[in-house]
Design an enzyme around this catalytic site. Structure first.
Site, PDB file in Angstrom:
ATOM      1  N   GLY A 200     -45.086   2.516-120.638  1.00  0.00           N
ATOM      2  CA  GLY A 200     -44.063   1.489-120.507  1.00  0.00           C
ATOM      3  C   GLY A 200     -44.510   0.400-119.563  1.00  0.00           C
ATOM      4  N   PRO A 202     -44.433  -2.266-116.311  1.00  0.00           N
ATOM      5  CG  PRO A 202     -46.014  -3.523-115.134  1.00  0.00           C
ATOM      6  CD  PRO A 202     -45.403  -3.376-116.482  1.00  0.00           C
ATOM      7  N   GLY A 203     -42.233  -1.156-113.717  1.00  0.00           N
ATOM      8  CA  GLY A 203     -40.862  -1.195-113.229  1.00  0.00           C
ATOM      9  C   GLY A 203     -39.837  -0.563-114.136  1.00  0.00           C
ATOM     10  N   GLY A 205     -39.489   2.681-114.811  1.00  0.00           N
ATOM     11  CA  GLY A 205     -39.025   3.982-114.330  1.00  0.00           C
ATOM     12  C   GLY A 205     -39.908   5.155-114.677  1.00  0.00           C
ATOM     13  CE  LYS A 206     -45.477   3.265-116.260  1.00  0.00           C
ATOM     14  NZ  LYS A 206     -44.795   1.974-116.059  1.00  0.00           N
ATOM     15  CD  GLU A 423     -33.459 -28.313-115.108  1.00  0.00           C
ATOM     16  OE1 GLU A 423     -33.110 -27.479-115.977  1.00  0.00           O
ATOM     17  OE2 GLU A 423     -34.631 -28.421-114.697  1.00  0.00           O
ATOM     18  CG  HIS A 426     -34.024 -28.135-120.510  1.00  0.00           C
ATOM     19  ND1 HIS A 426     -35.010 -28.141-121.473  1.00  0.00           N
ATOM     20  CD2 HIS A 426     -34.662 -28.364-119.323  1.00  0.00           C
ATOM     21  CE1 HIS A 426     -36.172 -28.353-120.899  1.00  0.00           C
ATOM     22  NE2 HIS A 426     -35.992 -28.504-119.590  1.00  0.00           N
ATOM     23  CG  ASP A 498     -39.808 -27.846-119.667  1.00  0.00           C
ATOM     24  OD1 ASP A 498     -39.600 -26.674-119.309  1.00  0.00           O
ATOM     25  OD2 ASP A 498     -39.126 -28.808-119.287  1.00  0.00           O
TER      26      ASP A 498
END
Length: 617
Positions: A200, A202-203, A205-206, A423, A426, A498
């Site tokens: 999985g 990183p991060g 939960g392995k 902004e 967008h 962008d």
């Protein structure tokens, strides 16, 4: 365990020196007598410079008040000495020189004085050999495994602490049940997998779920990192692997967990120059231990990696890591469950709805969600609040995604206006397109490296993207640059990121996803990588120069079409663009409800347009 200060050899050496110094202080301080001839010795006795003559074998010692003053050689008996002194006129007896004969007794003071240097030298040799033996023992311990053993009697993490990975928990629950009641599986002829590979990003939960397996199984649990096997010395890695599995076999049934196994499990034959290296030797030993001639041991190996593509095929075959458990990013229900786990024990306000936060965090890993809750608690403490509210949780999302606010950054009014229109471009383009994600927040407060940002909130977790969704995404990405050109008549460097995102997406649409009508359903370019380096280093071109030109034309066509669409949308809604940008300049941040309310307002009349000039050309 760290040794106590009084258990070291230096302490005993200091004690020995102190004892010897004390012994020397009690020894009588004697002065060495002066060697003279017999005539001088007799003259000194006559003049009263010595009051006692002591005969010690063939030596005469002249003493004055107990102190040895003179020494002379004399061979003869005591009677011959007395006769000789009388002949020389030395007064003897009372009022004269006294004679004494010292028998050959043992001189303890002299012996101690000669033995002390030998004692000190022997003590020095003892401590040197002891230090060398300790260094030798450390050299042998260097090749031993550094795995940490958890007994499993006092689990710190259980499956109740793991959320969002129910399928992985079900897979690993079988391992726990086999270790607790193996007869139920053996009666049916079932064989528990020898190794389970947790895969999985990183991060996700392995490592946490591996700790939960240790807590649930109640058996010895050895944990070690893949990088702890390999050192600079040849053979150390393989020796540590042997020692690790020897310990595991002595404690069977047990679990061995190897974190980041890609550190030693990369594809063999990828060393520099194609030769054999220490990492490959370590991997060979792991392969033998997991499924060699001795395959009857009841040791289960768990391993975690986020690069399964670079692992050696022999490591992934049945009999070694027979089962691969994929732990992916959590979905909406998984994020909700993870947030509830990390929110335990923290005071939440009534408006802190974790379901809303779960919807706002698509793509967050378990570690990201844990960090989000922690950041929200820090923000609440900074604001002197007793509870964590929805505002703190949403601000923590912005902080995790974009970084902390930089309200102290000095921005000129002109740049601030450019950022506001950028902004707004967008957000307005996303509002007008049917396949774009809804706008959740617009902000011109600088965060991290960004001067402003627009956050979109997908209505659902997406696993597939369509051609229409990609095209609308390109339009929204380029709409900020289009807004700058329409309003100010010139371009700025604010659209650099962008442009990178749009170019990358357009090229993937053409070369990877087969979304080009001219080139058809094909992929172009084969990525090659050196597994020794563990990263993609270049892309092999499996197409001609003519096709490369077509790819560039198609990428250019997609970007140009999206940019023209963005300009058309914003030019047709210039009044709305100005209205939203002005409110953004006034408030700095607009939430989704405020943005929708502004778009629902009636537009200014023609008279108002004449009296209120639009910014820019």
């Amino acid at each position: 365990m760290k040794s106590k200060w009084w258990q070291g050899g230096l302490f005993y050496l200091l004690v020995l020196i102190a004892v010897l110094a004390l012994a020397f202080s009690f020894l009588p301080t004697t002065q060495k007598p002066k060697d003279v001839d017999f005539y001088t010795f007799v003259e000194e006795a006559k003049s009263g410079q010595i009051d006692t003559i002591q005969q010690e074998g063939s030596t005469l010692i002249g003493l004055k008040e107990g102190q040895k003053k003179l020494k002379v050689a004399f061979v003869g008996s005591s009677k011959e000495l007395m006769d000789t002194l009388k002949e020389e006129g030395v007064p003897l007896g009372e009022g004269g020189v006294k004679l004494s004969v010292k028998s050959g007794g043992f001189d303890w003071g002299g012996l101690l004085a000669s033995f002390i240097p030998l004692l000190l030298f022997g003590a020095l040799l003892f401590f040197l050999f002891r230090s060398a033996r300790g260094a030798n023992a450390q050299a042998f311990n260097f090749a031993r495994s550094r795995a940490r053993l958890a007994s499993g009697n006092k689990p710190s993490v259980t499956f109740a602490d793991v959320a969002g990975v129910d399928e992985a928990k079900a897979e690993l629950q079988e391992v726990v049940e086999f270790l607790k009641a193996p007869q139920r599986f053996l009666a049916l002829g079932a064989r528990i997998p020898r190794g389970i590979l947790l895969v999985g990003p990183p991060g996700c939960g392995k490592t946490l779920i591996a700790k939960a397996v240790a807590g649930e199984a109640g058996v010895p649990f050895f944990s070690i990192s893949g990088s702890e096997f390999v050192e600079m010395f040849v053979g150390v890695g393989a020796s540590r692997v042997r020692d690790l599995f020897d310990q595991a076999k002595r404690n069977a049934p047990c679990i061995v967990f190897i974190d980041e196994i890609d550190a030693v499990g990369r594809h063999r034959g990828a060393g520099l120059g194609g030769g054999h290296d220490e990492r490959e030797q370590t991997l060979n030993q792991i392969l033998v231990e997991m499924d060699g001639f001795d395959s009857s041991t009841n040791v289960i190996v768990l391993a975690a990696t986020n690069r399964p593509d670079i692992l050696d095929p022999a490591l992934l075959r049945p009999g070694r890591f027979d089962r691969h458990v994929v732990i992916d990013q959590p979905d909406l229900n998984g994020r909700r469950a993870i947030l509830r786990v990390h929110a335990k024990g923290k005071p939440l306000a009534k408006d802190a709805d974790l379901d809303i936060i779960a919807k706002q965090t698509p793509g967050f890993s378990g570690a990201d969600l844990a960090n989000l809750i922690n950041e929200a608690a820090i923000l609440a403490a900074r604001r002197d609040l007793k509870e964590i509210g929805l505002k703190e949780l949403e601000d923590a999302i912005d902080r995790v995604i974009a970084g902390p606010e930089k309200k102290g950054r000095i921005i000129s009014p002109k740049e601030r206006e450019i950022i506001a229109y950028h902004e707004t471009g967008h957000a307005l383009a996303a509002k007008m397109l049917p396949n774009a994600d809804p706008v959740h927040k617009i902000s011109i407060v600088a965060r991290g490296m960004m001067g402003g940002w627009t956050r979109f909130l997908p209505t659902e977790d997406r696993h597939l993207w369509t051609y229409s969704q990609f095209k609308d995404r390109l339009v929204v990405t380029l709409a900020g640059r289009a807004a700058e050109e329409i309003v100010f008549g010139e371009l700025s460097t604010g659209a650099q990121n962008d442009l990178e995102q749009a170019t990358s997406l357009a090229r993937k649409m053409v070369t990877e996803y087969g979304m080009s009508p001219k080139l058809g359903p094909r992929t172009f370019g084969k990525r090659e990588e050196l597994v020794f380096l563990g990263r993609e280093i270049h892309e092999q071109r499996n197409y001609s120069e003519k096709v490369a030109e077509l790819i560039d034309e198609e990428v250019h066509s997609l970007i140009t079409e999206a940019y023209e669409t963005a300009k058309k949308i914003l030019a047709g809604n210039r009044d709305r663009l100005r209205l939203v940008a002005e409110q953004l300049l006034a408030k700095e941040t607009l939430e989704e409800t405020e943005f929708e309310a502004l778009l629902g307002k009636p537009l200014p009349s023609e008279r108002e347009k004449e009296t209120v000039p639009a910014p820019g050309p």
